[in-house]
Design an enzyme around this catalytic site. Structure first.
Site, PDB file in Angstrom:
ATOM      1  CG  HIS A  18      -0.348  -0.111   2.530  1.00 17.86           C
ATOM      2  ND1 HIS A  18       0.433   0.889   3.062  1.00 17.86           N
ATOM      3  CD2 HIS A  18      -0.369  -1.101   3.461  1.00 17.86           C
ATOM      4  CE1 HIS A  18       0.842   0.544   4.258  1.00 17.86           C
ATOM      5  NE2 HIS A  18       0.395  -0.673   4.526  1.00 17.86           N
ATOM      6  CG  HIS A  21       4.204  -1.318   2.314  1.00 18.76           C
ATOM      7  ND1 HIS A  21       2.991  -1.926   2.117  1.00 18.76           N
ATOM      8  CD2 HIS A  21       4.660  -1.774   3.501  1.00 18.76           C
ATOM      9  CE1 HIS A  21       2.721  -2.716   3.140  1.00 18.76           C
ATOM     10  NE2 HIS A  21       3.721  -2.653   4.003  1.00 18.76           N
ATOM     11  CB  CYS A 126      -1.537  -8.313  18.144  1.00 20.08           C
ATOM     12  SG  CYS A 126      -2.013  -7.443  16.626  1.00 20.08           S
ATOM     13  CB  CYS A 129       1.825  -6.162  16.368  1.00 17.52           C
ATOM     14  SG  CYS A 129       0.770  -4.740  16.532  1.00 17.52           S
ATOM     15  CB  CYS A 143      -3.914  -4.817  18.724  1.00 20.04           C
ATOM     16  SG  CYS A 143      -2.639  -3.902  17.836  1.00 20.04           S
ATOM     17  CG  HIS A 146      -2.785  -4.563  13.461  1.00 23.68           C
ATOM     18  ND1 HIS A 146      -1.679  -4.443  14.260  1.00 23.68           N
ATOM     19  CD2 HIS A 146      -2.342  -4.510  12.190  1.00 23.68           C
ATOM     20  CE1 HIS A 146      -0.600  -4.335  13.486  1.00 23.68           C
ATOM     21  NE2 HIS A 146      -0.974  -4.368  12.239  1.00 23.68           N
ATOM     22  CE  LYS A 293      -0.036   1.431  10.228  1.00 26.39           C
ATOM     23  NZ  LYS A 293       0.237   0.099  10.713  1.00 26.39           N
ATOM     24  CE  LYS A 296       0.116  -5.142   4.906  1.00 27.02           C
ATOM     25  NZ  LYS A 296       1.466  -5.667   4.676  1.00 27.02           N
TER      26      LYS A 296
HETATM   27  O1  ME8 Z   1       6.172  -3.950  10.146  1.00 26.53           O
HETATM   28  N1  ME8 Z   1       2.251   4.839   6.632  1.00 26.53           N
HETATM   29  O2  ME8 Z   1       5.961  -4.846   8.025  1.00 26.53           O
HETATM   30  P1  ME8 Z   1       4.763  -3.950   7.458  1.00 26.53           P
HETATM   31  C1  ME8 Z   1       3.585   4.828   6.627  1.00 26.53           C
HETATM   32  N2  ME8 Z   1       7.547  -6.806   8.616  1.00 26.53           N
HETATM   33  N3  ME8 Z   1       4.314   3.724   6.838  1.00 26.53           N
HETATM   34  C2  ME8 Z   1       3.661   2.583   7.073  1.00 26.53           C
HETATM   35  C3  ME8 Z   1       2.251   2.502   7.082  1.00 26.53           C
HETATM   36  C4  ME8 Z   1       1.535   3.709   6.846  1.00 26.53           C
HETATM   37  N4  ME8 Z   1       0.211   3.762   6.827  1.00 26.53           N
HETATM   38  N5  ME8 Z   1       1.896   1.220   7.326  1.00 26.53           N
HETATM   39  C5  ME8 Z   1       3.048   0.536   7.471  1.00 26.53           C
HETATM   40  C6  ME8 Z   1       6.461  -4.778   9.301  1.00 26.53           C
HETATM   41  N6  ME8 Z   1       4.105   1.342   7.320  1.00 26.53           N
HETATM   42  C7  ME8 Z   1       7.569  -5.777   9.565  1.00 26.53           C
HETATM   43  C8  ME8 Z   1       8.899  -5.055   9.584  1.00 26.53           C
HETATM   44  S1  ME8 Z   1      11.564  -5.000   9.786  1.00 26.53           S
HETATM   45  C9  ME8 Z   1      12.739  -6.028  10.350  1.00 26.53           C
HETATM   46  C10 ME8 Z   1      10.076  -5.930   9.858  1.00 26.53           C
HETATM   47  C11 ME8 Z   1       5.523   1.007   7.434  1.00 26.53           C
HETATM   48  O3  ME8 Z   1       4.530  -4.476   6.100  1.00 26.53           O
HETATM   49  C12 ME8 Z   1       5.811   0.262   8.723  1.00 26.53           C
HETATM   50  O4  ME8 Z   1       5.889   1.141   9.820  1.00 26.53           O
HETATM   51  O5  ME8 Z   1       3.639  -3.909   8.411  1.00 26.53           O
HETATM   52  C13 ME8 Z   1       7.117  -0.396   8.388  1.00 26.53           C
HETATM   53  O6  ME8 Z   1       8.195   0.498   8.586  1.00 26.53           O
HETATM   54  C14 ME8 Z   1       6.932  -0.748   6.906  1.00 26.53           C
HETATM   55  O7  ME8 Z   1       5.892   0.100   6.417  1.00 26.53           O
HETATM   56  C15 ME8 Z   1       6.550  -2.193   6.676  1.00 26.53           C
HETATM   57  O8  ME8 Z   1       5.364  -2.471   7.384  1.00 26.53           O
END
Ligand code: ME8
Length: 490
Positions: A18, A21, A126, A129, A143, A146, A293, A296
């Site tokens: 999304h 990312h 959760c 998370c 949570c 989420h 926020k 997904k």
């Molecule tokens: O957290 N706005 O994966 P992820 C900005 N696999 N950034 C966002 C966001 C949003 N709405 N939603 C998510 C994970 N992110 C783990 C990380 S690292 C060793 C493991 C950011 O797919 C989120 O904060 O949920 C994170 O930095 C990245 O996207 C991946 O999120």
């Protein structure tokens, strides 16, 4: 040569990417490109977090084999990087055998140090998370990240003695520039100081998906313990040349929700494994829709591909960086995106390029020779401010300072009525303006690389370096106008 190692978080592949990312990858890309412009040796790592339970659950929901499912989704994250022009050096996936081996090796070395012991865990998990939560963290029993119910889990687990590193961790977190922006440090510090730092459950029993622990085949390594290791496995810990050259990482760029994992758990693991800790955990805010926020699990995803297809990659990159002050949350708003494209990209930058090249072609056949520089204009560029902003990770301010100079150039053309000047007088102004465009092109290249490339082509020059942001370097120009840089949006 100075080195710069930057990483993004690795994304869960339980669904398509999304715009949150995309935002993180764009920010990291700007920094990586900026440091390349400074002629540093840059390594930029991104990738996917394949071994999460939530990926497995998502695969089961659609009756797919988990590996096949994560492979398919990982491709979509790679595709996202491609359409956004993300210049990563390596895309890591935690299902790669090299990563698995390194994750097991580190688990084993922490175990052999006596920092992993077997016990029982009882708590609320959760899956969003991928974390056990305490009652204190919940809002209405859910949570808050989420907005979902938690699973009560009671099982045998291996624990990492995180508590043992509390004092060292407090010292690290208190050190200057470890967590940036500064405001993101207090939360972590008060949690470390005020609450009891608990040992961390680092294995899950009887799970099919994940990396088996090297000490007990019945357990897989807890996904966060596994995922964080990507930052060293991605540069071939422990013996690889890249590891020797690039570790410790200069910047781990992450979203604010996963700060604790990066600022406490990861350094704790590294301390135990006797690996140096990273220099800076750089925390960005969240993208939101109507203040909520984007995520997904919250079901309000915005597809970045939609914006790229409709407006272009540079347009989206520009909007996100310029609109959201680094570190803060920002609401995604298509109306404001359009306004910024029209007013700043098309009317200011696009128009400036078009005005200068049109005059150069019309009156000089595109050939402009070096002449006396117009000091009034060149004094309006504040390079130092741009550097300072970048050093402080105020990407939004750096970009706005660059665009302030762009509009100064337009003003200058109006004030001097350059189109009315004759021969040599006009050529002199055009030379300074072309030099300004060349420097602008260097400065915008980390932010909107495709635009910079197109502009260089019209100016008939190669991509420049930061060191070349000096007026008077080019002896003569042969420019050629090719279409317009930005289409206006109705
Ligand atoms: O957290 N706005 O994966 P992820 C900005 N696999 N950034 C966002 C966001 C949003 N709405 N939603 C998510 C994970 N992110 C783990 C990380 S690292 C060793 C493991 C950011 O797919 C989120 O904060 O949920 C994170 O930095 C990245 O996207 C991946 O999120």
């Amino acid at each position: 040569m100075k080195k710069f190692y930057i990483t993004t978080a690795i994304d869960y592949v339980n669904a398509e990417p999304h715009i949150g990312h995309a935002y993180e990858k764009i920010l990291a890309d700007v920094l990586a490109r900026w440091h390349r412009l400074k002629e540093e040796d840059v390594f930029f790592l991104t990738g996917t977090d394949d071994n999460a339970q939530k990926n497995e659950e998502a695969a089961k929901k659609v009756n797919k084999d988990t590996k096949e499912f994560v492979d398919e989704n990982a491709e979509k994250f790679k595709e996202l990087c491609k359409i956004l022009n993300i210049s990563y050096n390596h895309f890591i996936r935690t299902t790669e055998s090299k990563h698995k081996r390194i994750a097991r090796d580190i688990f084993r070395s922490v175990y052999e140090k006596g920092d992993i012991y077997k016990s029982n865990y009882e708590g609320l998990y959760c899956t969003g998370c991928e974390e056990f939560k305490t009652e204190k963290e919940l809002v209405d029993g859910k949570c808050p990240e989420h907005n979902q119910e938690l699973k009560l889990i009671k099982e045998e687990s291996y624990f990492f003695k995180l508590s043992k590193y509390r004092n060292k961790l407090i010292k690290l977190v208190e050190s200057k520039d470890f967590i940036l922006p500064k405001e993101k440090r207090n939360d972590i510090l008060s949690r470390l100081k005020d609450d009891e730092l608990k040992d961390l459950s680092v294995s899950r029993i009887n799970k099919e998906w994940g990396i088996k622990t090297p000490i007990d085949e019945k357990h897989v390594i807890y996904v966060w313990f596994d995922a964080l290791i990507n930052y060293v496995s991605g540069v071939d810990y422990p013996e690889g040349e890249k590891f020797k050259q690039f570790w410790p990482a200069d910047v781990h760029l992450i979203g604010k929700g996963i700060n604790w994992f990066h600022s406490v758990i990861w350094p704790g693991m590294l301390m135990s494994a006797k690996i140096k800790t990273p220099k800076t955990i750089l925390v960005h805010g969240y993208l939101t829709v109507n203040g909520k926020k984007i995520g997904k699990s919250l079901g309000n995803v915005v597809n970045p591909k939609f914006f790229v297809d409709k407006y272009g990659a540079d347009q989206l990159r520009y909007y996100l960086i310029r609109e959201i002050p680094f570190g803060q949350d920002g609401d995604v708003n298509e109306g404001i995106l359009k306004i910024r494209i029209n007013n700043e990209l098309a009317n200011e930058l696009g128009n400036l390029v078009s005005r200068i090249l049109t005059l150069a072609e019309k009156n000089f056949n595109g050939e402009i020779k070096k002449s006396v520089l117009d000091k009034k204009l060149i004094d309006r560029l504040n390079l130092k401010k741009i550097h300072d902003c970048m050093d402080k990770f105020e990407l939004h301010n750096a970009l706005s300072e660059i665009f302030r100079f762009i509009s100064e150039c337009n003003k200058h053309i109006n004030e001097e009525k350059i189109w009315e000047l004759k021969d040599k007088e006009q050529e002199k102004h055009l030379y300074t303006l072309l030099e300004s465009l060349r420097i602008i092109s260097i400065l915008i290249s980390p932010f909107i690389p495709e635009t910079s490339r197109k502009l260089n082509k019209q100016l008939g020059i190669k991509n420049g370096l930061l060191d070349e942001c000096r007026f008077g370097l080019i002896k003569s120009y042969k420019v050629k106008k090719e279409g317009i840089l930005f289409n206006k949006i109705e």
